[in-house]
Design a protein around this motif. Structure first.
Motif, PDB file in Angstrom:
ATOM      1  N   ALA A 120      -3.891   9.497   6.189  1.00 13.30           N
ATOM      2  CA  ALA A 120      -4.258   8.342   5.373  1.00 13.30           C
ATOM      3  C   ALA A 120      -3.560   7.082   5.892  1.00 13.30           C
ATOM      4  O   ALA A 120      -2.496   7.141   6.507  1.00 13.30           O
ATOM      5  CB  ALA A 120      -3.883   8.589   3.924  1.00 13.30           C
ATOM      6  N   GLY A 121      -4.170   5.952   5.627  1.00 11.12           N
ATOM      7  CA  GLY A 121      -3.577   4.686   6.023  1.00 11.12           C
ATOM      8  C   GLY A 121      -4.643   3.709   6.481  1.00 11.12           C
ATOM      9  O   GLY A 121      -5.844   3.998   6.438  1.00 11.12           O
TER      10      GLY A 121
ATOM     11  N   GLU B  99      -0.782  -1.480  11.692  1.00 14.48           N
ATOM     12  CA  GLU B  99      -1.169  -0.136  11.268  1.00 14.48           C
ATOM     13  C   GLU B  99      -0.141   0.396  10.271  1.00 14.48           C
ATOM     14  O   GLU B  99       1.058   0.140  10.414  1.00 14.48           O
ATOM     15  CB  GLU B  99      -1.237   0.807  12.463  1.00 14.48           C
ATOM     16  CG  GLU B  99      -2.190   0.386  13.559  1.00 14.48           C
ATOM     17  CD  GLU B  99      -2.136   1.339  14.743  1.00 14.48           C
ATOM     18  OE1 GLU B  99      -2.649   2.469  14.598  1.00 14.48           O
ATOM     19  OE2 GLU B  99      -1.575   0.953  15.772  1.00 14.48           O
ATOM     20  N   ASP B 100      -0.621   1.157   9.292  1.00  9.41           N
ATOM     21  CA  ASP B 100       0.313   1.750   8.329  1.00  9.41           C
ATOM     22  C   ASP B 100      -0.162   3.133   7.909  1.00  9.41           C
ATOM     23  O   ASP B 100      -1.284   3.549   8.217  1.00  9.41           O
ATOM     24  CB  ASP B 100       0.486   0.835   7.109  1.00  9.41           C
ATOM     25  CG  ASP B 100      -0.774   0.688   6.261  1.00  9.41           C
ATOM     26  OD1 ASP B 100      -1.333   1.711   5.827  1.00  9.41           O
ATOM     27  OD2 ASP B 100      -1.207  -0.461   6.028  1.00  9.41           O
ATOM     28  N   ASP B 101       0.727   3.842   7.218  1.00  9.65           N
ATOM     29  CA  ASP B 101       0.394   5.160   6.686  1.00  9.65           C
ATOM     30  C   ASP B 101       0.382   5.122   5.165  1.00  9.65           C
ATOM     31  O   ASP B 101       0.794   6.074   4.499  1.00  9.65           O
ATOM     32  CB  ASP B 101       1.389   6.214   7.198  1.00  9.65           C
ATOM     33  CG  ASP B 101       2.830   5.918   6.781  1.00  9.65           C
ATOM     34  OD1 ASP B 101       3.088   4.833   6.197  1.00  9.65           O
ATOM     35  OD2 ASP B 101       3.701   6.775   7.013  1.00  9.65           O
ATOM     36  N   GLY B 102      -0.080   3.991   4.622  1.00 11.73           N
ATOM     37  CA  GLY B 102      -0.146   3.826   3.175  1.00 11.73           C
ATOM     38  C   GLY B 102      -1.286   4.613   2.550  1.00 11.73           C
ATOM     39  O   GLY B 102      -1.872   5.508   3.174  1.00 11.73           O
TER      40      GLY B 102
ATOM     41  N   ALA C 298       0.821  -1.218   0.000  1.00 13.10           N
ATOM     42  CA  ALA C 298       0.000   0.000   0.000  1.00 13.10           C
ATOM     43  C   ALA C 298       0.853   1.265   0.000  1.00 13.10           C
ATOM     44  O   ALA C 298       0.317   2.370   0.095  1.00 13.10           O
ATOM     45  CB  ALA C 298      -0.923   0.002   1.217  1.00 13.10           C
ATOM     46  N   GLY C 299       2.164   1.105  -0.079  1.00 16.76           N
ATOM     47  CA  GLY C 299       3.047   2.269  -0.139  1.00 16.76           C
ATOM     48  C   GLY C 299       3.345   2.894   1.203  1.00 16.76           C
ATOM     49  O   GLY C 299       3.680   4.088   1.278  1.00 16.76           O
ATOM     50  N   ALA C 300       3.251   2.112   2.264  1.00 10.80           N
ATOM     51  CA  ALA C 300       3.481   2.654   3.606  1.00 10.80           C
ATOM     52  C   ALA C 300       4.941   3.047   3.803  1.00 10.80           C
ATOM     53  O   ALA C 300       5.851   2.375   3.337  1.00 10.80           O
ATOM     54  CB  ALA C 300       3.081   1.621   4.662  1.00 10.80           C
ATOM     55  N   GLY C 301       5.143   4.143   4.534  1.00 14.10           N
ATOM     56  CA  GLY C 301       6.487   4.535   4.946  1.00 14.10           C
ATOM     57  C   GLY C 301       6.753   4.146   6.382  1.00 14.10           C
ATOM     58  O   GLY C 301       7.889   4.163   6.842  1.00 14.10           O
ATOM     59  N   ARG C 302       5.676   3.793   7.083  1.00 13.50           N
ATOM     60  CA  ARG C 302       5.774   3.385   8.485  1.00 13.50           C
ATOM     61  C   ARG C 302       4.748   2.288   8.743  1.00 13.50           C
ATOM     62  O   ARG C 302       3.573   2.432   8.401  1.00 13.50           O
ATOM     63  CB  ARG C 302       5.530   4.578   9.406  1.00 13.50           C
ATOM     64  CG  ARG C 302       5.659   4.252  10.898  1.00 13.50           C
ATOM     65  CD  ARG C 302       5.475   5.515  11.738  1.00 13.50           C
ATOM     66  NE  ARG C 302       6.515   6.499  11.438  1.00 13.50           N
ATOM     67  CZ  ARG C 302       7.721   6.491  11.985  1.00 13.50           C
ATOM     68  NH1 ARG C 302       8.052   5.551  12.862  1.00 13.50           N
ATOM     69  NH2 ARG C 302       8.613   7.422  11.674  1.00 13.50           N
ATOM     70  N   VAL C 303       5.191   1.200   9.359  1.00 12.84           N
ATOM     71  CA  VAL C 303       4.317   0.071   9.694  1.00 12.84           C
ATOM     72  C   VAL C 303       4.524  -0.274  11.166  1.00 12.84           C
ATOM     73  O   VAL C 303       5.662  -0.476  11.606  1.00 12.84           O
ATOM     74  CB  VAL C 303       4.621  -1.164   8.816  1.00 12.84           C
ATOM     75  CG1 VAL C 303       3.710  -2.321   9.211  1.00 12.84           C
ATOM     76  CG2 VAL C 303       4.467  -0.842   7.340  1.00 12.84           C
TER      77      VAL C 303
ATOM     78  N   PHE D  12       9.704   0.132  10.529  1.00 11.40           N
ATOM     79  CA  PHE D  12       8.894  -0.905  11.170  1.00 11.40           C
ATOM     80  C   PHE D  12       9.048  -0.805  12.693  1.00 11.40           C
ATOM     81  O   PHE D  12      10.134  -0.606  13.208  1.00 11.40           O
ATOM     82  CB  PHE D  12       9.343  -2.298  10.732  1.00 11.40           C
ATOM     83  CG  PHE D  12       9.029  -2.611   9.286  1.00 11.40           C
ATOM     84  CD1 PHE D  12       7.836  -3.227   8.934  1.00 11.40           C
ATOM     85  CD2 PHE D  12       9.939  -2.294   8.288  1.00 11.40           C
ATOM     86  CE1 PHE D  12       7.551  -3.520   7.611  1.00 11.40           C
ATOM     87  CE2 PHE D  12       9.672  -2.579   6.961  1.00 11.40           C
ATOM     88  CZ  PHE D  12       8.467  -3.190   6.624  1.00 11.40           C
ATOM     89  N   SER D  13       7.921  -0.983  13.395  1.00  9.79           N
ATOM     90  CA  SER D  13       7.924  -1.038  14.850  1.00  9.79           C
ATOM     91  C   SER D  13       7.122  -2.267  15.260  1.00  9.79           C
ATOM     92  O   SER D  13       6.089  -2.577  14.666  1.00  9.79           O
ATOM     93  CB  SER D  13       7.289   0.207  15.466  1.00  9.79           C
ATOM     94  OG  SER D  13       7.982   1.385  15.077  1.00  9.79           O
TER      95      SER D  13
END
Length: 216
Positions: A166-167, A79-82, A60-65, A212-213
């Motif tokens: 978004a996400g 959770e993501d910011d995709g 989904a193009g996330a930069g943070r997961v 990633f966290s």
């Protein structure tokens, strides 16, 4: 969580959902492509659940997961910011062989660049847990929610708590509720979290541009 008003796709459900970025791109694969795939996805462990959901976030193009796991409770949240899901996509999500990553038989050979493409992960998960998807599409300021279990949509509505960006957040409650032996073994296993951590570590190593966290 609000109860569903009408079935997904009905005028009543459309009114309950509202907003959300309009029509989507998640569609059922053509029958010929489904026959070529031959098999579905079977989720057999919490670690596999984590792996499937993290792959979706990266696609989904996330930069943070961010991954939250509670093994004794059989609970996973990713959770993501995709890009998020549009309103039309959310209605379709969870149905078997519905995907935005593959549109034809030819795509299987020439156009696949994603980690997943069969539209099977969420369909398989909602058969073995209470699956909650909360999402906000990047073109919308509306946060939407869908709850599924055992092949049925339990709610489809605006989320009670809006996302600030978004996400998508996918939460698996009560994993393997209908497979008591597997659930008992998994919940008592000290190795389950370690296996899930390896899934996240592997994705982090292969996608250094994504943060990633992991929380236990």
């Amino acid at each position: 969580m609000s109860a569903t008003t009408g079935s997904p796709g009905s005028p009543a459900a459309d009114a309950a959902v509202g907003g959300g970025g309009g029509g989507g791109t998640v569609r059922r694969l053509p029958d010929e492509a489904i026959r070529r795939l031959r098999s579905g996805t079977i989720i057999t462990s919490l670690a596999q659940c984590v792996g499937e959901l993290v792959c979706n976030s990266v696609d989904a193009g996330a930069g943070r997961v961010t991954v939250h796991i509670d093994v004794p409770r059989c609970y996973v949240r990713v959770e993501d910011d995709g890009v998020g899901l549009a309103r039309g996509d959310l209605r379709t999500v969870g149905a078997r062989y519905c995907t935005s990553k593959c549109g034809s038989l030819g795509d299987l050979d020439t156009r696949l660049s994603s980690l997943g493409f069969r539209g099977e992960a969420l369909a398989s998960l909602q058969e073995i847990c209470l699956l909650e998807v909360v999402t906000r599409h990047r073109s919308s300021d509306t946060t939407l929610s869908k709850v599924m279990q055992a092949g049925a949509t339990k709610s489809l509505c605006r989320a009670a708590e809006p996302r600030h960006q978004a996400g998508t957040s996918v939460t698996c409650h009560d994993l393997f509720f209908n497979l008591p032996v597997r659930r008992k073994i998994m919940a008592a296993s000290a190795r389950e979290f370690a296996a899930a951590r390896r899934q996240v570590e592997s994705m982090a190593l292969s996608h250094p541009d994504v943060a990633f966290s992991l929380y236990n």
